[in-house]
Design an enzyme around this catalytic site. Sequence first.
Site, PDB file in Angstrom:
ATOM      1  N   LYS A  11       0.835  -1.203   0.000  1.00 39.86           N
ATOM      2  CA  LYS A  11       0.000   0.000   0.000  1.00 39.86           C
ATOM      3  C   LYS A  11       0.867   1.250   0.000  1.00 39.86           C
ATOM      4  O   LYS A  11       0.510   2.262  -0.596  1.00 39.86           O
ATOM      5  CB  LYS A  11      -0.947  -0.007   1.208  1.00 39.86           C
ATOM      6  CG  LYS A  11      -1.846   1.230   1.283  1.00 39.86           C
ATOM      7  CD  LYS A  11      -3.307   0.959   1.084  1.00 39.86           C
ATOM      8  CE  LYS A  11      -4.142   2.201   0.838  1.00 39.86           C
ATOM      9  NZ  LYS A  11      -4.896   2.695   1.982  1.00 39.86           N
ATOM     10  N   HIS A  22     -21.909  14.870  -0.414  1.00 37.91           N
ATOM     11  CA  HIS A  22     -21.561  15.541  -1.660  1.00 37.91           C
ATOM     12  C   HIS A  22     -20.395  16.481  -1.449  1.00 37.91           C
ATOM     13  O   HIS A  22     -20.376  17.199  -0.458  1.00 37.91           O
ATOM     14  CB  HIS A  22     -22.788  16.343  -2.129  1.00 37.91           C
ATOM     15  CG  HIS A  22     -22.669  16.872  -3.504  1.00 37.91           C
ATOM     16  ND1 HIS A  22     -22.508  16.054  -4.596  1.00 37.91           N
ATOM     17  CD2 HIS A  22     -22.681  18.136  -3.982  1.00 37.91           C
ATOM     18  CE1 HIS A  22     -22.444  16.809  -5.689  1.00 37.91           C
ATOM     19  NE2 HIS A  22     -22.539  18.056  -5.339  1.00 37.91           N
ATOM     20  N   GLY A  80       0.865 -17.290  -7.672  1.00 33.04           N
ATOM     21  CA  GLY A  80       0.149 -17.933  -6.572  1.00 33.04           C
ATOM     22  C   GLY A  80       1.059 -18.161  -5.389  1.00 33.04           C
ATOM     23  O   GLY A  80       2.249 -17.816  -5.424  1.00 33.04           O
TER      24      GLY A  80
END
EC number: 1.8.1.9
Lengths: 642, 517
Positions: B92, B492, B312
């Site tokens: 990440k 919003h 894998g």
Amino acid sequence: MERSPPQSPGPGKAGDAPNRRSGHVRGARVLSPPGRRARLSSPGPSRSSEAREELRSRLLGLIERSRVVIFSKSYCPHSTRVKELFSSLGVECNVLELDQVDDGARVQEVLSEITNQKTVPNIFVNKVHVGGCDQTFQAYQSGLLQKLLQEDSAYDYDLIIIGGGSGGLSCAKEAAILGKKVMVLDFVVPSPQGTSWGLGGTCVNVGCIPKKLMHQAALLGQALCDSRKFGWEYNQQVRHNWETMTKAIQNHISSLNWGYRLSLREKAVAYVNSYGEFVEHHKIKATNKKGQETYYTAAQFVIATGERPRYLGIQGDKEYCITSDDLFSLPYCPGKTLVVGASYVALECAGFLAGFGLDVTVMVRSILLRGFDQEMAEKVGSYMEQHGVKFLRKFIPVMVQQLEKGSPGKLKVLAKSTEGTETIEGVYNTVLLAIGRDSCTRKIGLEKIGVKINEKSGKIPVNDVEQTNVPYVYAVGDILEDKPELTPVAIQSGKLLAQRLFGASLEKCDYINVPTTVFTPLEYGCCGLSEEKAIEVYKKENLEIYHTLFWPLEWTVAGRENNTCYAKIICNKFDHDRVIGFHILGPNAGEVTQGFAAAMKCGLTKQLLDDTIGIHPTCGEVFTTLEITKSSGLDITQKGCG
Amino acid sequence: MAAMAVALRGLGGRFRWRTQAVAGGVRGAARAGQRDYDLLVVGGGSGGLACAKEAAQLGRKVAVVDYVEPSPQGTRWGLGGTCVNVGCIPKKLMHQAALLGGLIQDAPNYGWEVAQPVPHDWRKMAEAVQNHVKSLNWGHRVQLQDRKVKYFNIKASFVDEHTVCGVAKGGKEILLSADHIIIATGGRPRYPTHIEGALEYGITSDDIFWLKESPGKTWHPTDVALECAGFLTGIGLDTTIMMRSIPLRGFDQQMSSMVIEHMASHGTRFLRGCAPSRVRRLPDGQLQVTWEDCTTGKEDTGTFDTVLWAIGRVPDTRSLNLEKAGVDTSPDTQKILVDSREATSVPHIYAVGDVVEGRPELTPTAIMAGRLLVQRLFGGSSDLMDYDNVPTTVFTPLEYGCVGLSEEEAVAHHGQEHVEVYHAHYKPLEFTVAGRDASQCYVKMVCLREPPQLVLGLHFLGPNAGEVTQGFALGIKCGASYAQVMRTVGIHPTCSEEVVKLRISKRSGLDPTVTGC
């Protein structure tokens, strides 16, 4: 008056009534998967809802076809008075005596869904719901009833909407989709600085959209700093160019304005760029830029005029200060700025201006973010303070003077303490007022037709179907009393209003647990109650509050501060630890909050939070591992990553 | 070492009543009540550490053994397992580095005067990421210490069903016995077995995050390493992915192909329907890869700086001597077979995390399963782990978050005619001014067609998909219906509000492209 009995699910005969519309519906349902459509003979929930639908369309048909319909009970004295009134006017009425028909109780139930009125008599004149006995007599005395009776269907439009913002446009489009003849009047009165804009209202032109884009520009400034730590190499001092940004943002807004006009045209909604004002019942005067006046009539009206920024009412404010109406299209960089006010508008603007590297001071009269959770509000403020925004607490401006003209010029602001006699003086390039907003309801002729407003706030009180005290006039958006001032709320309520008015649905707008996000440098998202409000409603001892500080993964390598982002939920101990308040301070708070708001709609509890698996590594996952209660007083600072 | 083991045994000599464990045929094993630990955790990754900490908190005597076998390229790391060292965390962070690269490109549109292009320094990023990971390794050790969990950096294998033998780096052996044993050894990347040069010259995700130098032009024969390829492309490297069949197996296929479409349009090269046959080092140090087009049978070659295998993962069970303890594994996958209580074929031996057959390979699942297991063992709880509706996010350049069923699964379970799919293309507000292409920003909600239209799955492709998905996962857990989601007011302007505005069903055939605001 007669109250309707509690829900009576009994086997009504409504389904047997011949009705072309419902017959058509039934025909269509043959295509549905097996099991969805229940046969009339088999009992079940879908049967009663189908019967109900049929009854509803039968009633709407009756209302549609009749000049006057009175839903009455033969023994009710109020009903009798109304019947006598109409016969004295020589008007023939369609009277349905609910105590004399088989499905009277169900009719009354459906009626109360359509009109939000539980009692009889319940009167409709030319499709307009007038109300009960008292309202009918009031309408008679004010002349409205006669008007209603006269005007039959001779109106120019089915619906005129005053105000082309989020709420007005959504209502207009929905009504047009339902086949109605609709007009939208929109006119932007230029700000005292002369700023004006196109179709779409506050959100698109001087609200959410430019605000979030400028916020994004400020976040990019932060991202540029972070990016060095992530290996991106550039040495030069990065400067921000206000003109480039503003031009890009204004271009985007223009494309949105254009998009709105196109979509109104596509849906055959008449759009008139004129100022609308009531002149008499069902009649409005539209004045365009050149001062030309045109008159239009309609069966029903929706007021969606929104709000505009408030001024201080001190010397120099309208001449020299700007507001959020002006900021987003300001042709020059505002320079050293004083932001007056502590509303979310004030803090958001101060936040992004500081993010561009400007010298920003916020002058606060009392508290930050009134109405929001105060612990969160203070954290929002202290993050801003740590990131270069100066706060002047407990001061209010008393005079603004121009020292130099220019773009920007130089202004001297004199302010005094709210607690003593102390005064201070400061020199700024720009003074931005963000002390609140006033409803645009005082200059649209509401008094001419008797629409009540709250004299103090200018807001319009409505019932739970957005109807004002004048039955054919409705209101949506920021001008509603005690309703959240948010674009998506206005859109939803406008759309649902049109659906109810024109028979497509009975659904009312749900103003509970409306989520929102304040786009300050560190974003604050929330849904449900603030801690203060929760304590007021439920008492402190009945609540359990879980909270924690957290450190977003992306902040670690970027070297940004730990123990700054914060998550808090407020649970009702005596209702399965149901989550009644959700608060998060951190990056992407808006994106995080939305889904939790949906979960709160479905009755989110602490247990469910604990049972849900986190998405790793995100900020949102922090809510699945909340362990420390506020009442425990335990330390919530994070020492590392766990 | 032996002395140490004795001392530990002494510490464990608390008097406690316990039923006699099945101990027939066990040689040299400590009897119940005399064993070193209440709980021994084999494997110090997310699942194992969660078990250990939870048990310690419940007052049990706990030990964790963890040992990282160096990768074939010699990469090794500290305590914390895959997620912290060679998984979620560094991934990440490098994804973030790539996102920042995109933001730098956006910046001029928003008025920031940055001279383009801005070069990226791999070393600087890698060092920063690695330093963070090391601080986490340290943090885990401190946490174990704080909770009085004994930590051994040893390679463990079973001696019998209550005893594990550990070999330390220097070759010293130590015996540890416990009443309960949890296996949480996770998995490691798989290498291809029949490709010449694969092991010698190729690296895996075990190595990529710990490279000191930029991997340069890279080549990924893969169907799972989209994330790695995404961030490598994002920091400006020439990256090629070779796929034999479909990407992101097990995920919604429409979403997967949009992920690929987005990556392809942002510079990642794809070679589809190809299979590598050989890797060779050229005299200049570059790697020459030879592959075969599976349909035409034609051979082709290319040269790269780095070859990253991502084909894998295999469970780390081979060196555990599971047969000594009698723990059954799947003959196909070598993963450990467990029941709904995470118990293996040996009642007091359990397994959690990636090493377990048929479980999602996700950090938070391992953590939760581990904690629940320990609460059942020592905390009097009977709560079982619920593996349904586990949300997850793929951190490809355009993130893909999902929870619940894919469209294919929903159709398979409920039948096409009982499934309603609502969907929309949308344009994130921030993309407008930045002039970014939003063709692949897309959200879809898979519902039952029958009212109240229960939500079966949510799929979101766009920025911050992880943040968006988390809350909705709660909603689905609460049994949200389509109507309830639609009744939720949007925030919003965000991307997540698109989810509560989904009005167009696939069945209607209407255009799902969102226009305007």
